[in-house]
Design a protein around this motif. Structure first.
Motif, mmCIF file in Angstrom:
data_model
loop_
_atom_site.group_PDB
_atom_site.id
_atom_site.type_symbol
_atom_site.label_atom_id
_atom_site.label_comp_id
_atom_site.label_asym_id
_atom_site.label_seq_id
_atom_site.Cartn_x
_atom_site.Cartn_y
_atom_site.Cartn_z
ATOM 1 N N GLY A 122 -3.627 1.125 -4.279
ATOM 2 C CA GLY A 122 -4.208 2.293 -3.623
ATOM 3 C C GLY A 122 -4.003 3.573 -4.413
ATOM 4 O O GLY A 122 -3.656 3.552 -5.599
ATOM 5 N N LEU A 123 -4.197 4.689 -3.747
ATOM 6 C CA LEU A 123 -4.111 6.000 -4.383
ATOM 7 C C LEU A 123 -2.770 6.648 -4.103
ATOM 8 O O LEU A 123 -2.407 6.845 -2.934
ATOM 9 N N ASN A 179 -1.862 9.674 -4.175
ATOM 10 C CA ASN A 179 -1.917 10.922 -3.396
ATOM 11 C C ASN A 179 -2.123 10.681 -1.900
ATOM 12 O O ASN A 179 -2.129 11.620 -1.106
ATOM 13 N N SER A 180 -2.286 9.414 -1.497
ATOM 14 C CA SER A 180 -2.395 9.086 -0.076
ATOM 15 C C SER A 180 -1.073 8.608 0.498
ATOM 16 O O SER A 180 -1.001 8.229 1.669
ATOM 17 N N ALA A 181 -0.024 8.644 -0.309
ATOM 18 C CA ALA A 181 1.263 8.087 0.104
ATOM 19 C C ALA A 181 1.886 8.895 1.241
ATOM 20 O O ALA A 181 1.823 10.128 1.268
ATOM 21 N N SER A 182 2.501 8.191 2.193
ATOM 22 C CA SER A 182 3.263 8.857 3.250
ATOM 23 C C SER A 182 4.595 9.329 2.678
ATOM 24 O O SER A 182 5.075 8.812 1.656
ATOM 25 N N GLY A 203 0.830 -1.184 0.000
ATOM 26 C CA GLY A 203 0.000 0.000 0.000
ATOM 27 C C GLY A 203 0.872 1.244 0.000
ATOM 28 O O GLY A 203 2.105 1.163 -0.014
ATOM 29 N N TYR A 204 0.226 2.406 0.075
ATOM 30 C CA TYR A 204 0.980 3.667 0.051
ATOM 31 C C TYR A 204 1.251 4.213 1.458
ATOM 32 O O TYR A 204 1.881 5.257 1.608
ATOM 33 N N GLY A 205 0.778 3.502 2.481
ATOM 34 C CA GLY A 205 1.100 3.912 3.843
ATOM 35 C C GLY A 205 2.464 3.393 4.255
ATOM 36 O O GLY A 205 3.213 2.818 3.449
ATOM 37 N N THR A 234 7.119 6.492 2.445
ATOM 38 C CA THR A 234 6.871 5.530 1.374
ATOM 39 C C THR A 234 7.251 6.119 0.018
ATOM 40 O O THR A 234 7.831 5.415 -0.837
#
Length: 494
Positions: free
Chosen positions: A83-84, A86-89, A55-57, A92
């Motif tokens: 996932g998206l 633009n939600s990436a930490s 995932g992007y987290g 990451t």
């Protein structure tokens, strides 16, 4: 003792370590990845071709870092992002850039199948998931479970609730799970426990600045948990257990509870039981003191003598639900000043009139199984089974008692204290009389001067260890409650 942390506690510890102490999040991520790679290389994983579903987290960042470290060992790796973007930490995103510089394939769409991979690393969600999975995430989990590859989950199998162990729509079934710093509460309960496979806790440098709200015991704790026995002691040094138990054709529960109390170290055990049980109990357990009474003619003056004699009182195993039972329970609660353990039919009587607890002048331990808890709380068994901790805590605080809620993973809740979650034991202990044995162990430890608040969780742990010992010597199918008592003799220290 080992902490079992909730997702919010773990997130707090993580943030405290990186933001307050100043250990950079990327350093923690690197140490997490090193722990996962070590597990992959030292355990039985086929690393011919590895897919990392990320995932992007930050869980995904851990997975991407794992891919880089595997690549350095010349292992064929591919990262699939879910996932998206633009939600990436921030961490990451940094790991993605690093991976690309290492020429690691980073794919932004899932393949049709993962069947060509020998190992799959699940790094989709981590511990923050709080809603049912759907869409691309659901498809990713389905692909992992259909792959027939060895699966290692990072921190927790994706789709498992970190706080309850429940499946949030769908969840990865892992061969092994590497979790960081502390075990997560959801890894202690089914189905999360089963989906995680073998769980390894990796120390990556996260610092807990305050205690967790849940804990468990480990084998190394055993010597520190038990009351100390002095060399110059005698039978009076280890307390007196009054066991109020048994009824017509129900002497077994009294026997099991009393014998378990002796095996747990009690100095003297007195059984207060209907006169019809005298002969069989005297022949089964000659070490016990016997005080028989005539049903429907209870001598409460005599009962008060034994209440005053006792260091701890057990009431309920096999005693039946009758007018005598109600009167005796009420009298004990109203007159005793020592800890009282209420089990079995004592709980059934109590469920008819919970106001009896208001009479108590001493610590009270209740030991209900799911059916008894349903009667006490007027809730459905399924509701209790899926909310063990919350229901045990609420009941404990409302009635100011120690609640030992028995299930595959027994919970010990008490007011204003952390909750104990038991990890010992096995399914062979699901047999008649097992609960009577536990009640006796609790009484034996309290008689040996362990406070009730400590004796309850320690006894649950010992009960499970004794059951494990018995299962190893016999088998889980054939286990009897009496075998658990004998198991105590092998797990208690000399």
């Amino acid at each position: 003792m080992q902490y079992l942390v909730t997702s919010s506690e773990m997130q707090h510890y993580d943030a405290h370590t990186s933001q307050t102490i100043g250990l950079p999040a990327l350093v923690l991520m690197e140490r997490a990845a090193l722990a996962v790679v070590n597990q992959l290389q030292t355990e039985d994983f086929n690393l011919s071709r590895v897919a990392l579903i990320c995932g992007y987290g930050n869980n995904g960042g851990d997975g991407i870092a794992v891919a880089r470290l595997l690549k350095l060992h010349h292992i064929d790796v591919t990262v699939y992002l879910v996932g998206l973007p633009n939600s990436a930490s921030a961490q990451t995103l940094q790991q993605i850039k690093i991976a690309q510089h290492y020429q690691i394939p980073v794919m932004t769409s899932l393949p049709d199948s993962l069947s060509s991979y020998t190992t799959v690393v699940d790094a989709i969600f981590g511990i923050g998931l709080n809603r049912n999975v759907s869409g691309e995430f659901l498809r990713a989990i389905e692909l992992i479970n259909q792959s027939h590859a060895d699966v290692l989950a990072i921190d927790i199998p994706s789709g498992v609730c970190a706080d309850t162990g429940k499946i949030l729509g769908a969840a990865v079934k892992a061969k092994q799970t590497v979790t960081f710093a502390y075990s997560k509460l959801g890894l202690s309960f089914y189905p999360g426990l089963e989906l995680a496979g073998k769980v390894t806790i990796a120390d990556i440098g996260i610092y807990a600045d305050k205690p967790a709200s849940h804990y468990t015991f480990e084998q190394d704790d055993l010597d520190k948990l038990l009351p100390i026995r002095a060399n110059d002691s005698h039978k009076g040094s280890y307390g007196k257990v009054l066991t109020i138990a048994g009824s017509q054709n129900m002497s077994g529960a009294a026997y099991l509870s009393a014998k378990a109390a002796y095996r747990a170290g009690a100095g003297l055990v007195r059984i207060y039981t209907p006169i019809c049980n005298s002969t069989i109990l005297l022949s089964q357990l000659p070490e016990a003191l016997l005080s028989p009474f005539t049903p429907n003619h209870v001598n409460f003056t005599e009962l008060e003598t034994w209440i005053n004699w006792a260091s701890v009182i057990v009431i309920g195993p096999g005693m039946g639900v009758s007018d005598d039972s109600h009167q005796i329970l009420s009298y004990v609660l109203n007159h005793a000043t020592v800890p009282i353990i209420i089990d079995a039919d004592g709980l059934n009587v109590l469920s008819q009139d919970l106001s009896l607890l208001k009479q108590a002048k001493s610590p009270i331990i209740l030991t209900p199984h799911l059916g008894e808890m349903a009667s006490l709380t007027k809730r459905a068994i399924d509701e209790i089974k899926h909310n063990l901790i919350a229901i045990a805590k609420t009941f404990s605080q409302k009635h100011n008692v120690i609640c030992v809620l028995k299930d595959a993973k027994t919970v010990v809740a008490q007011p204003h204290k952390p909750t104990y979650i038991n990890q010992s034991g096995n399914n062979g202990m699901a047999t008649a009389g097992s609960g009577d044995v536990l009640t006796g162990i609790i009484a034996g430890l309290i008689a040996g001067h362990l406070p009730a608040a400590q004796a309850a969780p320690v006894s649950v742990y010992l009960h499970g260890l004794a059951g494990n010992n018995a299962a190893e010597k016999l088998n889980k199918y054939s286990l009897l409650a009496s075998d658990i008592i004998e198991g105590l003799t092998h797990i208690l220290p000399n």
